[in-house]
Design an enzyme around this catalytic site. Sequence first.
Site, short mmCIF file in Angstrom:
data_model
loop_
_atom_site.label_atom_id
_atom_site.label_comp_id
_atom_site.label_asym_id
_atom_site.label_seq_id
_atom_site.Cartn_x
_atom_site.Cartn_y
_atom_site.Cartn_z
N ASP A 14 61.58 -1.41 37.95
CA ASP A 14 60.56 -2.02 36.59
C ASP A 14 60.35 -2.46 37.94
O ASP A 14 59.33 -3.40 37.78
CB ASP A 14 60.57 -2.45 36.12
CG ASP A 14 61.52 -1.69 34.36
OD1 ASP A 14 61.84 -0.53 34.56
OD2 ASP A 14 62.15 -2.78 33.93
N GLU A 230 56.94 4.97 28.49
CA GLU A 230 56.70 3.31 28.86
C GLU A 230 56.44 3.45 30.48
O GLU A 230 56.03 5.01 30.73
CB GLU A 230 57.81 2.64 28.87
CG GLU A 230 59.24 3.50 29.61
CD GLU A 230 60.63 3.16 28.87
OE1 GLU A 230 60.40 2.10 27.58
OE2 GLU A 230 61.43 3.98 29.75
O1 FUB Z 1 63.54 -2.42 31.80
C1 FUB Z 1 63.76 -2.95 31.16
C2 FUB Z 1 62.70 -1.89 30.72
O2 FUB Z 1 63.17 -0.10 31.17
C3 FUB Z 1 61.44 -1.61 30.72
O3 FUB Z 1 60.66 -2.71 30.08
C4 FUB Z 1 61.44 -0.16 30.81
O4 FUB Z 1 60.10 0.33 31.38
C5 FUB Z 1 63.00 0.62 30.98
O5 FUB Z 1 62.41 0.95 32.75
#
Ligand code: FUB
Length: 326
Positions: A14, A230
């Site tokens: 991320d 997301e």
């Molecule tokens: O790293 C945890 C979660 O996985 C993140 O918040 C999301 O975007 C995904 O990459």
Amino acid sequence: MSPKPLITHLYTADPSAHTFNNKVYIYPSHDRETDIAFNDNGDQYDMTDYHVFSMDSIDGPVTDHGIVLSAKDVPWVSKQMWAPDAACKNGKYYLYFPARDKEGIFRIGVAVSEKPEGPFTPEEDFIPGSYSIDPASFVDEDGKAYLYFGGIWGGQLQCWTESENGHIFDASKSGPQEPSGDGVVALSPRVAQLSDDMLTFVEPPCNLKILAPETGEPILADDHERRFFEAAWMHRFNGTYYFSYSTGDSHYLVYATGNSPFGPFTYQGRILEPVLGWTTHHSIVDFQGRWYLFYHDCELSGGVDHLRSVKVREILYDDEGRISLA
Ligand code: FUB
């Protein structure tokens, strides 16, 4: 050909990259091995701290500035420090991070430092009115700052509904659930303008519209190749606002463009095809006159979904502002 992982002594994911003081600073999640069973709620992503990394040049060495914030030092956090981001305003640096509060609800916190590499001092409580995951901060040319956020399934965005009394959390909607059905509109990411001190929202968060170019109407919930899942990111190129995000279970990084930080945004296309591993999450940054996509995959761990590593690739814009990989 896939580039090499930038960081190999830790698992990182991320990556939110920013140019501060003519260096690239990377604010990633710090993945770790656990014995938690894998599920579609993301319980296995059980991170406990953040490191900051920097680079003087895009192909130079990466400096690890060490642990800059730990869950144990944040009074409101219970677990799962997920994807963070950072911003600079008025000579200070702000780290925005999602984590579960003591009731197991994802909230967004902020921590402050005098230096881009931290360490960061957290506020006592999460940002009032914040919820869900994946904060992405954006400071516009006029100095106004915004926080984009949200994530469905494990990110709990589907648990929240608006009412006259504010946002209400429904725990029965937790887990891999989202709206579906003929004509049902997809859940929207959220945006809120940040206060001058960068610590609170000026107004309650509002929905960010992502429109299908062929209809001019919001993207539908069943359109899993284009709907928001997301990993929000905002950048500006040639006066246009670019909102990019992950489509989650279809595993694309895609983008939409608009004329205002509040949108609406019109879907434009894909930036990155699926990588090795379930999640995909990125940032886009202007550094020394070129544009770069920071992202992650699971090559370093041989394909373990929650043990990821950060990579970088240059991107290009055509005459109409369309993005492609270099
Ligand atoms: O790293 C945890 C979660 O996985 C993140 O918040 C999301 O975007 C995904 O990459």
